[in-house]
Design a protein around this motif. Structure first.
Motif, mmCIF file in Angstrom:
data_model
loop_
_atom_site.group_PDB
_atom_site.id
_atom_site.type_symbol
_atom_site.label_atom_id
_atom_site.label_comp_id
_atom_site.label_asym_id
_atom_site.label_seq_id
_atom_site.Cartn_x
_atom_site.Cartn_y
_atom_site.Cartn_z
ATOM 1 N N CYS A 1 0.817 -1.222 0.000
ATOM 2 C CA CYS A 1 0.000 0.000 0.000
ATOM 3 C C CYS A 1 0.849 1.270 0.000
ATOM 4 O O CYS A 1 0.407 2.305 -0.471
ATOM 5 N N ALA A 2 2.073 1.197 0.514
ATOM 6 C CA ALA A 2 2.949 2.369 0.541
ATOM 7 C C ALA A 2 3.492 2.710 -0.842
ATOM 8 O O ALA A 2 4.031 3.795 -1.045
ATOM 9 N N ILE A 3 3.354 1.803 -1.793
ATOM 10 C CA ILE A 3 3.811 2.025 -3.161
ATOM 11 C C ILE A 3 2.593 2.362 -4.011
ATOM 12 O O ILE A 3 1.741 1.508 -4.252
ATOM 13 N N LEU A 4 2.494 3.616 -4.442
ATOM 14 C CA LEU A 4 1.339 4.071 -5.217
ATOM 15 C C LEU A 4 1.124 3.234 -6.471
ATOM 16 O O LEU A 4 -0.006 2.879 -6.808
ATOM 17 N N MET A 5 2.199 2.894 -7.148
ATOM 18 C CA MET A 5 2.071 2.198 -8.421
ATOM 19 C C MET A 5 1.758 0.706 -8.257
ATOM 20 O O MET A 5 1.655 -0.014 -9.239
ATOM 21 N N SER A 6 1.539 0.253 -7.006
ATOM 22 C CA SER A 6 1.065 -1.117 -6.808
ATOM 23 C C SER A 6 -0.410 -1.220 -7.181
ATOM 24 O O SER A 6 -0.942 -2.315 -7.333
ATOM 25 N N GLY A 7 -1.059 -0.072 -7.348
ATOM 26 C CA GLY A 7 -2.445 -0.047 -7.823
ATOM 27 C C GLY A 7 -3.378 -0.872 -6.978
ATOM 28 O O GLY A 7 -3.302 -0.887 -5.756
ATOM 29 N N GLY A 8 -4.270 -1.589 -7.641
ATOM 30 C CA GLY A 8 -5.277 -2.399 -6.964
ATOM 31 C C GLY A 8 -4.735 -3.624 -6.285
ATOM 32 O O GLY A 8 -5.440 -4.245 -5.483
ATOM 33 N N SER A 9 -3.472 -3.996 -6.541
ATOM 34 C CA SER A 9 -2.918 -5.188 -5.892
ATOM 35 C C SER A 9 -2.799 -4.996 -4.384
ATOM 36 O O SER A 9 -2.666 -5.960 -3.651
ATOM 37 N N ALA A 10 -2.881 -3.753 -3.911
ATOM 38 C CA ALA A 10 -2.811 -3.470 -2.473
ATOM 39 C C ALA A 10 -4.157 -3.683 -1.788
ATOM 40 O O ALA A 10 -4.241 -3.599 -0.568
ATOM 41 N N GLY A 11 -5.199 -3.941 -2.566
ATOM 42 C CA GLY A 11 -6.508 -4.238 -1.992
ATOM 43 C C GLY A 11 -7.403 -3.013 -1.823
ATOM 44 O O GLY A 11 -6.945 -1.877 -1.908
ATOM 45 N N THR A 12 -8.666 -3.284 -1.578
ATOM 46 C CA THR A 12 -9.657 -2.210 -1.482
ATOM 47 C C THR A 12 -9.499 -1.373 -0.214
ATOM 48 O O THR A 12 -9.959 -0.232 -0.176
ATOM 49 N N SER A 13 -8.838 -1.894 0.802
ATOM 50 C CA SER A 13 -8.670 -1.118 2.036
ATOM 51 C C SER A 13 -7.547 -0.084 1.919
ATOM 52 O O SER A 13 -7.457 0.828 2.741
ATOM 53 N N CYS A 14 -6.711 -0.191 0.905
ATOM 54 C CA CYS A 14 -5.606 0.754 0.723
ATOM 55 C C CYS A 14 -6.133 2.048 0.113
ATOM 56 O O CYS A 14 -6.686 2.047 -0.988
ATOM 57 N N THR A 15 -5.942 3.144 0.830
ATOM 58 C CA THR A 15 -6.408 4.447 0.343
ATOM 59 C C THR A 15 -5.256 5.431 0.154
ATOM 60 O O THR A 15 -5.493 6.605 -0.117
ATOM 61 N N ASN A 16 -4.012 4.971 0.276
ATOM 62 C CA ASN A 16 -2.847 5.846 0.171
ATOM 63 C C ASN A 16 -2.724 6.442 -1.235
ATOM 64 O O ASN A 16 -2.450 5.719 -2.188
ATOM 65 N N PRO A 17 -2.881 7.771 -1.382
ATOM 66 C CA PRO A 17 -2.753 8.384 -2.701
ATOM 67 C C PRO A 17 -1.381 9.002 -2.967
ATOM 68 O O PRO A 17 -1.196 9.689 -3.964
ATOM 69 N N TYR A 18 -0.429 8.776 -2.065
ATOM 70 C CA TYR A 18 0.860 9.463 -2.160
ATOM 71 C C TYR A 18 1.946 8.569 -2.755
ATOM 72 O O TYR A 18 2.104 7.426 -2.341
#
Length: 188
Positions: free
Chosen positions: A131-148
């Motif tokens: 989730c800390a990597i923005l370009m991981s996209g949807g692979s971080a799951g629906t709970s990931c909201t990190n836009p940075y």
């Protein structure tokens, strides 16, 4: 030289206001600076226009070599119902972003927008689920909201914009960053 965040925000606000009246503001920079304007247009973004503005601000604050503002149509922002969110880069800083309304109901719309603009700025997908990597996209799951973007992603954008020599090799369509949305009722 990096402008303080407040100065960059005020400059972006002034550019947005001037663009509303048909004027284009181009920030004066020393010849040694590599700041490039990325002009985007939200006239076709519908409910995602404010997310595009927020994403532009995020990229402006994270990088030193770009200035995103609503000053033209190098980057067009669209939305659709179904088919997935994607970016189509025609050259570095140019192209279009399409946000899928249904995906944006499952995933953070700001994260999707900032991620897709990242493709326009020269970043590839990174399907590591972090989730800390923005370009991981949807692979971080629906709970990931990190836009940075991470500091590494921001540094990569700065490197991309420090020289436009690579633009011929940086075009392409970036799709499938986000898993297909769950079955939705009849299409509109």
């Amino acid at each position: 030289m990096r402008l303080p965040k407040l100065s960059r925000v005020l400059a972006a606000l002034a550019a947005t206001t001037m663009a509303a009246f048909g004027a284009v503001a181009v920030e004066a920079t020393p010849a040694s600076a590599a700041v490039r304007n990325v002009c985007y247009n939200t006239s076709q973004a519908g409910p995602f226009a404010s997310y595009a503005n927020q994403a532009a601000s995020i990229w402006n604050n994270a990088t030193a070599n770009i200035n995103m503002a609503q000053c033209g149509s190098n980057l067009m922002i669209y939305y659709t119902y179904g088919g997935g969110s994607y970016a189509q880069r025609t050259s570095l800083g140019n192209g279009r972003v399409v946000i899928d309304y249904y995906q944006a109901q499952q995933y953070s719309p700001l994260r999707i927008m900032t991620h897709e603009i990242g493709h326009i700025l020269g970043l590839p997908d990174n399907y590591n689920g972090n989730c800390a990597i923005l370009m991981s996209g949807g692979s971080a799951g629906t709970s990931c909201t990190n836009p940075y973007p991470s500091s590494g992603e921001a540094a990569a954008v700065d490197r991309n914009f420090s020289s436009f020599a690579r633009t011929a090799a940086t075009s392409g369509v970036f799709a499938d960053s986000w898993p297909a949305p769950a079955a939705v009722g009849a299409a509109r």
